[in-house]
Scaffold this motif. Structure first.
Motif, PDB file in Angstrom:
ATOM      1  N   ILE A   4     -17.234 -14.861   0.442  1.00  0.00           N
ATOM      2  CA  ILE A   4     -17.555 -16.116  -0.482  1.00  0.00           C
ATOM      3  C   ILE A   4     -18.336 -15.604  -1.788  1.00  0.00           C
ATOM      4  O   ILE A   4     -18.322 -14.864  -1.822  1.00  0.00           O
ATOM      5  N   LYS A   5     -17.801 -16.763  -2.696  1.00  0.00           N
ATOM      6  CA  LYS A   5     -18.814 -17.190  -3.394  1.00  0.00           C
ATOM      7  C   LYS A   5     -19.744 -18.052  -4.094  1.00  0.00           C
ATOM      8  O   LYS A   5     -19.082 -18.490  -4.633  1.00  0.00           O
ATOM      9  N   SER A   6     -20.923 -17.600  -3.387  1.00  0.00           N
ATOM     10  CA  SER A   6     -21.542 -18.870  -3.378  1.00  0.00           C
ATOM     11  C   SER A   6     -23.611 -18.178  -2.477  1.00  0.00           C
ATOM     12  O   SER A   6     -23.227 -16.896  -2.416  1.00  0.00           O
ATOM     13  N   ALA A   7     -24.277 -18.922  -3.429  1.00  0.00           N
ATOM     14  CA  ALA A   7     -25.917 -17.678  -2.629  1.00  0.00           C
ATOM     15  C   ALA A   7     -25.825 -18.616  -1.384  1.00  0.00           C
ATOM     16  O   ALA A   7     -26.967 -18.260  -1.209  1.00  0.00           O
ATOM     17  N   LEU A   8     -25.068 -19.446  -1.110  1.00  0.00           N
ATOM     18  CA  LEU A   8     -26.057 -19.730   0.366  1.00  0.00           C
ATOM     19  C   LEU A   8     -25.132 -19.122   1.660  1.00  0.00           C
ATOM     20  O   LEU A   8     -24.625 -20.016   2.784  1.00  0.00           O
ATOM     21  N   ALA A   9     -24.608 -17.871   1.294  1.00  0.00           N
ATOM     22  CA  ALA A   9     -24.668 -17.530   2.487  1.00  0.00           C
ATOM     23  C   ALA A   9     -25.514 -16.191   2.655  1.00  0.00           C
ATOM     24  O   ALA A   9     -25.556 -15.567   1.645  1.00  0.00           O
ATOM     25  N   THR A 148     -38.711 -14.695 -12.723  1.00  0.00           N
ATOM     26  CA  THR A 148     -38.519 -15.541 -14.208  1.00  0.00           C
ATOM     27  C   THR A 148     -38.569 -17.261 -14.690  1.00  0.00           C
ATOM     28  O   THR A 148     -38.770 -17.810 -14.750  1.00  0.00           O
ATOM     29  N   THR A 149     -37.382 -17.733 -13.753  1.00  0.00           N
ATOM     30  CA  THR A 149     -36.732 -18.566 -12.978  1.00  0.00           C
ATOM     31  C   THR A 149     -37.204 -19.657 -12.044  1.00  0.00           C
ATOM     32  O   THR A 149     -36.617 -20.936 -11.984  1.00  0.00           O
ATOM     33  N   GLY A 150     -37.589 -18.549 -10.986  1.00  0.00           N
ATOM     34  CA  GLY A 150     -37.934 -19.217 -10.283  1.00  0.00           C
ATOM     35  C   GLY A 150     -36.600 -19.480  -9.028  1.00  0.00           C
ATOM     36  O   GLY A 150     -36.498 -20.832  -8.293  1.00  0.00           O
ATOM     37  N   ARG A 151     -35.372 -19.214  -9.285  1.00  0.00           N
ATOM     38  CA  ARG A 151     -33.935 -19.474  -8.582  1.00  0.00           C
ATOM     39  C   ARG A 151     -34.146 -18.501  -8.401  1.00  0.00           C
ATOM     40  O   ARG A 151     -33.796 -17.212  -8.334  1.00  0.00           O
ATOM     41  N   ALA A 152     -32.862 -18.287  -6.739  1.00  0.00           N
ATOM     42  CA  ALA A 152     -32.273 -18.355  -6.648  1.00  0.00           C
ATOM     43  C   ALA A 152     -30.902 -17.506  -6.505  1.00  0.00           C
ATOM     44  O   ALA A 152     -30.382 -18.294  -6.802  1.00  0.00           O
ATOM     45  N   ASP A 153     -30.052 -16.423  -6.325  1.00  0.00           N
ATOM     46  CA  ASP A 153     -28.966 -16.112  -7.521  1.00  0.00           C
ATOM     47  C   ASP A 153     -27.970 -15.315  -6.155  1.00  0.00           C
ATOM     48  O   ASP A 153     -27.327 -14.645  -5.997  1.00  0.00           O
ATOM     49  N   GLY A 202     -24.045 -15.374  -5.748  1.00  0.00           N
ATOM     50  CA  GLY A 202     -23.301 -15.794  -6.910  1.00  0.00           C
ATOM     51  C   GLY A 202     -23.216 -17.233  -5.927  1.00  0.00           C
ATOM     52  O   GLY A 202     -23.453 -18.030  -4.935  1.00  0.00           O
ATOM     53  N   TRP A 203     -23.200 -17.978  -7.449  1.00  0.00           N
ATOM     54  CA  TRP A 203     -23.864 -20.066  -7.176  1.00  0.00           C
ATOM     55  C   TRP A 203     -21.868 -20.350  -7.197  1.00  0.00           C
ATOM     56  O   TRP A 203     -22.027 -21.622  -6.883  1.00  0.00           O
ATOM     57  N   ILE A 204     -21.714 -20.456  -8.241  1.00  0.00           N
ATOM     58  CA  ILE A 204     -20.667 -21.302  -9.113  1.00  0.00           C
ATOM     59  C   ILE A 204     -19.030 -21.209  -8.861  1.00  0.00           C
ATOM     60  O   ILE A 204     -18.974 -22.662  -8.551  1.00  0.00           O
ATOM     61  N   THR A 205     -18.696 -20.441  -7.943  1.00  0.00           N
ATOM     62  CA  THR A 205     -17.083 -21.041  -7.409  1.00  0.00           C
ATOM     63  C   THR A 205     -16.840 -20.259  -5.723  1.00  0.00           C
ATOM     64  O   THR A 205     -18.282 -19.624  -6.079  1.00  0.00           O
ATOM     65  N   GLY A 206     -16.263 -21.230  -5.508  1.00  0.00           N
ATOM     66  CA  GLY A 206     -15.941 -20.699  -4.297  1.00  0.00           C
ATOM     67  C   GLY A 206     -16.571 -20.821  -3.042  1.00  0.00           C
ATOM     68  O   GLY A 206     -16.505 -22.187  -3.537  1.00  0.00           O
ATOM     69  N   PRO A 233     -29.843 -22.490  -9.424  1.00  0.00           N
ATOM     70  CA  PRO A 233     -29.626 -22.918 -11.171  1.00  0.00           C
ATOM     71  C   PRO A 233     -29.025 -24.282 -11.148  1.00  0.00           C
ATOM     72  O   PRO A 233     -28.785 -24.411 -10.390  1.00  0.00           O
ATOM     73  N   PRO A 234     -29.965 -24.729 -12.070  1.00  0.00           N
ATOM     74  CA  PRO A 234     -29.533 -26.412 -12.203  1.00  0.00           C
ATOM     75  C   PRO A 234     -28.280 -25.809 -13.389  1.00  0.00           C
ATOM     76  O   PRO A 234     -27.764 -25.152 -13.746  1.00  0.00           O
ATOM     77  N   PRO A 235     -26.830 -27.193 -13.186  1.00  0.00           N
ATOM     78  CA  PRO A 235     -27.549 -28.484 -11.936  1.00  0.00           C
ATOM     79  C   PRO A 235     -27.326 -28.091 -10.543  1.00  0.00           C
ATOM     80  O   PRO A 235     -27.332 -29.007  -9.670  1.00  0.00           O
ATOM     81  N   PHE A 236     -26.917 -27.119  -9.966  1.00  0.00           N
ATOM     82  CA  PHE A 236     -26.346 -26.972  -8.641  1.00  0.00           C
ATOM     83  C   PHE A 236     -27.722 -27.576  -8.268  1.00  0.00           C
ATOM     84  O   PHE A 236     -27.196 -28.076  -6.367  1.00  0.00           O
ATOM     85  N   ASN A 237     -29.478 -27.357  -8.373  1.00  0.00           N
ATOM     86  CA  ASN A 237     -30.409 -27.765  -7.362  1.00  0.00           C
ATOM     87  C   ASN A 237     -30.284 -29.944  -7.525  1.00  0.00           C
ATOM     88  O   ASN A 237     -30.361 -30.148  -6.430  1.00  0.00           O
ATOM     89  N   LEU A 238     -29.494 -30.094  -8.506  1.00  0.00           N
ATOM     90  CA  LEU A 238     -29.655 -30.981  -8.990  1.00  0.00           C
ATOM     91  C   LEU A 238     -29.029 -31.858  -7.940  1.00  0.00           C
ATOM     92  O   LEU A 238     -28.299 -32.565  -6.979  1.00  0.00           O
TER      93      LEU A 238
END
Length: 281
Positions: A4-9, A148-153, A202-206, A233-238
């Protein structure tokens, strides 16, 4: 909870945590005790990766150096032994409990094995090395949210546990500060019991791989999916919120087929599809 290369697993539970892998004994240092742990893990089909090469181990170690947190089994004793390129085991990490760490490039499974009915059914893990807080998520996992950001990585995925007969056991997390405790209901279970919390970042790829419990939740209500993406993180939340309905539809089909859902981190569509094997259990 893999590849996985994402924050949702994700997952938690282990003996030495991410940093401890560097201290593991050399690969091939097999003993009767370490062979016992491998046999226990083998009760869960597809849990152990195929025998890999040294390059795979090096790649996993390099990627894990970027992991935002360290996870360790609370109260564990003894050193881990690297018995395969991506597998380190620790026999008797706790009383009547063995432990293993299975690595991947952007994920790590911290597996524990309750060998007998005498083993404690509440197993705790410390999560540190990051500036943030632990937040329970709608799918039963735990998000590591930046202060700081309130976002999960990164995320610890919803837990699972199976007994020696392959029966799924009720299991869940509780969070207390920087500690996550997995509770396993072993009533009527055949031992050994294997549990595999899974930690990814990680959120961006995978590709995001969800397990069976998570797929069922997403299938029942698109709101679960939207709530997960809300921490990205934006823009992935939207974007995630916009495609939550489609992901939920695919999850419903996967659940009906006794499979799991996977989502590619490919904006702006986040295409979802079914998969089986591997992390799908």
């Amino acid at each position: 909870m893999k590849r996985i290369k994402s924050a949702l697993a994700a997952g938690v539970a282990g003996v030495v945590g991410l940093a401890g892998l560097a201290l593991a004994q050399p690969a091939g240092a097999a003993t009767p005790a370490t062979q016992r742990v491998l046999a226990e893990l083998g009760h869960v089909q597809g849990l152990l990766p195929a025998t890999g090469h040294a390059s795979a181990r090096a790649e996993a170690a390099a990627e894990q150096s970027q992991a935002p947190a360290r996870i360790a089994l609370k109260g564990a004793k003894g050193a881990a032994s690297q018995v395969r390129s991506q597998v380190a085991v620790s026999p008797d990490a706790l009383p009547d409990t063995d432990s293993a760490v299975i690595t991947d490039t952007t994920a790590v499974s911290h597996v524990f094995v309750l060998r007998t009915a005498r083993a404690a059914t509440d197993v705790s893990f410390t999560v540190d090395g990051f500036d943030g807080r632990l937040v329970a998520d709608p799918l039963g996992g735990v998000l590591l949210v930046d202060r700081t950001t309130g976002r999960a990585d990164s995320r610890i995925s919803a837990p699972w546990a199976y007994d020696a007969n392959g029966r799924a056991l009720p299991t869940s997390y509780t969070v207390d500060g920087g500690t996550v405790t997995q509770h396993v209901d072993t009533r009527g279970a055949a031992f050994p019991v294997v549990a595999d919390p899974h930690y990814t970042w990680g959120w961006i790829t995978g590709t995001v791989y969800f397990n069976r419990n998570e797929t069922s939740h997403m299938a029942s209500d698109a709101g679960f999916t939207a709530a997960m993406f809300a921490f990205a993180p934006p823009p992935f939340n939207l974007i995630g919120a916009m495609v939550a309905g489609n992901i939920s539809r695919v999850a419903w089909n996967a659940d009906s087929d006794h499979k799991c859902v996977k989502v590619k981190s490919l904006a702006p569509v986040f295409p979802a599809s079914e998969y089986s094997g591997g992390y799908c259990r």
